[in-house]
Design an enzyme around this catalytic site. Structure first.
Site, mmCIF file in Angstrom:
data_model
loop_
_atom_site.group_PDB
_atom_site.id
_atom_site.type_symbol
_atom_site.label_atom_id
_atom_site.label_comp_id
_atom_site.label_asym_id
_atom_site.label_seq_id
_atom_site.Cartn_x
_atom_site.Cartn_y
_atom_site.Cartn_z
ATOM 1 N N GLU A 75 -5.800 -7.929 -1.719
ATOM 2 C CA GLU A 75 -6.397 -7.850 -0.380
ATOM 3 C C GLU A 75 -7.860 -7.476 -0.529
ATOM 4 O OE1 GLU A 75 -4.829 -5.400 2.713
ATOM 5 O OE2 GLU A 75 -2.727 -5.851 2.241
ATOM 6 N N GLU A 117 0.799 -1.231 0.000
ATOM 7 C CA GLU A 117 0.000 0.000 0.000
ATOM 8 C C GLU A 117 0.836 1.287 0.000
ATOM 9 O OE1 GLU A 117 -2.768 -0.405 3.236
ATOM 10 O OE2 GLU A 117 -3.964 -1.911 2.166
#
Length: 455
Positions: free
Chosen positions: A355, A231
Site C-alpha cells: 500500500e 495492518e
C-alpha cells in the site's frame, strides 16, 4: 435427428444464457460447452475455465526474489479492496470487470483485495463458522474474472481496523457468546476461542471449491498470496510478543492446509524492539518508538512467511511534524530503500510495498505531488528489480473505475481521470515487464500492454 439437434442447440443456448446472467458481463468468445460432469451447487462449471486454472503456474519464492515459470517475477500491482463486495449483486458486478480491464490496459498484473467481510453488510462470515453462499460465489467470480484478465490476487484474510468487521467483530462474537476473555480488541490475538474462530474461517476459505471452476482456492494459482491481516497491531503488548506468537501460529496453520501459495503478514513496516537503533530511527514521527506491537524484521523472519510487506503514507505519518513536501519525499525514499535493504541483507525474502498513497486532503496538496512521490517509489523498486534485488513490487492505494465515488477515500485514483498518473503506472508496468527474459504468457501479456502505447 433434426428435432433432437434443435433441442441440443436450445440446451446449449440456455446454458450460455445462464452463465451470462450468473457471471454478469462475460466475453462470449471465451465460453466453451460446460462439463456436465462437474456441477457445483446447481451451477454449471466451465471446463475451459477449470482447465486454464489448473494449467497456470504458481508464483514462488526463491531467496529474496519472486519467481514465475522459472523466471524472476516483478509485478506491478494495485489495491481494490471492494471486489468481493461488488461482485455479490448483479447490478454492481460490472465494476469488477471494468476495474480488471483498466488494470490490464495499464499492464498491472497483481491486485490486493479483501477476502473477508465479517458480520457487516454482504458479510461473507455472518457469524462464527457460518457463511453466506451468495458472497462466497461473489469471491468465486472475482477469481475467475481476475484470471480472464491475466491478473493474480493477494487476498487479505482479516482486518485490524473495524471496516468489514475486523478483529472487533471477532471479539464481539466471543463476548456475546460468553466465551471471550476480554472486551479488548487485542484479545483477537490471544483469546483461544477467538483464535479457534479464525482457524475455522481460514480452513473454510482455503478449502473452498469455486462453483465456477470446481477448483479449491488452495489449488488456484490465480491467487498469488494470502495475507494474514491488513495492518496488524497489538497496542496492549508493545513488546511485540503477543502479535509474534499469533503470526507464528496462524502462519503454520495456513501452511498446514495450503503449501502452494505464498504467505505474508500484512504489516506496515514499523521497526520494533528487536531492531537496531539505526533502523528505529527510520520509523516516522510518532511511530519512532513504535508502541503498536509490530516488529517488522522479527515478524518477517518467521519461516512460514514468504515475503515482507510495508505500507507508506507520508502525509498521515508525518502530520504532527508539519513536514514539507521535500521532507516527505526524503522520508519516502528512505523508508522504501531501508526495507528493501532488509530483504536483501537480513531476511533473504522479497519485500513488497503493498500500500502507498498520498492524500488529496493533505495541507498544500497539489496533484503533481502524487506523480513525484509515486515515481520516487517506482524508481527505487525498479532499480532493485533491475539488479535482481528484494524490492519486488509497489501497489498503489487505491484504484477504482468511474462511478464508484461512494468507495473513494482520500487516496482514491480513477486512472481515466488522471492521465499523468495513468502514464506513470503504465510505464512502471512496462519497464518491469521488460526485465522478464522468458517467453511465457505472463511476459507476452505484459509486453502486449506496453505495445498498445500510452494513453
Amino acid at each position: 435427428m433434426g428435432g433432437l439437434a434443435l433441442y441440443h442447440v436450445l440446451g446449449v443456448a440456455s446454458c450460455v444464457a445462464l452463465l451470462y446472467f450468473t457471471l454478469g458481463e462475460v466475453d462470449l468468445r471465451h465460453i466453451s460447452l460446460p462439463s456436465l460432469s462437474l456441477p457445483v451447487s446447481g451451477d454449471l462449471v466451465s471446463s475451459r475455465a477449470a482447465a486454464a486454472v489448473r494449467a497456470a503456474s504458481f508464483v514462488e519464492r526463491r531467496g529474496h526474489q519472486l519467481f514465475l515459470d522459472g523466471e524472476p517475477f516483478y509485478p506491478n500491482g494495485w489495491n481494490s479492496y471492494w471486489l468481493m463486495d461488488q461482485a455479490v449483486e448483479s447490478r454492481s458486478r460490472d465494476r469488477v470487470s471494468r476495474m480488471f480491464r483498466a488494470a490490464a490496459e495499464m499492464g498491472l498484473t497483481v491486485c490486493r483485495s479483501w477476502a473477508f467481510n465479517d458480520g457487516a453488510y454482504n458479510a461473507l462470515q455472518v457469524s462464527p463458522g457460518h457463511f453466506d453462499e451468495r458472497v462466497f460465489k461473489a469471491l468465486d467470480r472475482v477469481l475467475v474474472e481476475a484470471g480472464r484478465h491475466g491478473v493474480r490476487l493477494i487476498l487479505s484474510l482479516a482486518n485490524n481496523l473495524e471496516a468489514y468487521g475486523g478483529k472487533t467483530q471477532y471479539v464481539r462474537w466471543a463476548w456475546e457468546e460468553g466465551v471471550g476473555l476480554s472486551a479488548s480488541n487485542d484479545s483477537f490475538f490471544f483469546d483461544p476461542a477467538i483464535r479457534d474462530y479464525f482457524k475455522v474461517y481460514l480452513k473454510t476459505l482455503l478449502t473452498r471449491k469455486n462453483h465456477l471452476t470446481g477448483v479449491e482456492y488452495r489449488d488456484d494459482p490465480t491467487i498469488m498470496a494470502w495475507e494474514l491481516m491488513n495492518e496488524p497491531r497489538c497496542t496492549t503488548d508493545p513488546s511485540g510478543d503477543t502479535l509474534q506468537r499469533w503470526i507464528e501460529e496462524m502462519a503454520a496453520y495456513v501452511k498446514s492446509i495450503d503449501k502452494k501459495h505464498l504467505l505474508t503478514v500484512g504489516t506496515e513496516g514499523f521497526y520494533g524492539p528487536t531492531s537496531p537503533q539505526h533502523k528505529l530511527e527510520v520509523n516516522p514521527g510518532t511511530w519512532k518508538d513504535n508502541n503498536y506491537g509490530s516488529d517488522f524484521i522479527r515478524n518477517a523472519k518467521i519461516p512460514d512467511i514468504d515475503f515482507a510487506s510495508i505500507h507508506l503514507y507520508p502525509d498521515t505519518w508525518l502530520l504532527k511534524q508539519h513536514a514539507t513536501v521535500n521532507e516527505k519525499l526524503k522520508f519516502v525514499k528512505q523508508w522504501v530503500a531501508s526495507h528493501i535493504e532488509d530483504g536483501d541483507k537480513e531476511l533473504n525474502k522479497p519485500v513488497l510495498c503493498t500500500e502507498f498513497g498520498l492524500s488529496h486532503r493533505a495541507k498544500g496538496y497539489d496533484p503533481a505531488h502524487r506523480d513525484v512521490f509515486y515515481k520516487a517509489i517506482y524508481d527505487i523498486v525498479y532499480r532493485s528489480a533491475a539488479r535482481g534485488g528484494a524490492g519486488a513490487a509497489a501497489f498503489v492505494w487505491q484504484l477504482a473505475p468511474e462511478g464508484m465515488e461512494e468507495f473513494h477515500d482520500d487516496y482514491s485514483v480513477v486512472p481515466s481521470e488522471h492521465p499523468s498518473l495513468h502514464r506513470l503506472i503504465k510505464k512502471q508496468s512496462c519497464r518491469l515487464a521488460k526485465l522478464r527474459r522468458g517467453e511465457g504468457e505472463e511476459t507476452k501479456r505484459g509486453l502486449s500492454a506496453c505495445a498498445a502505447g500510452s494513453s
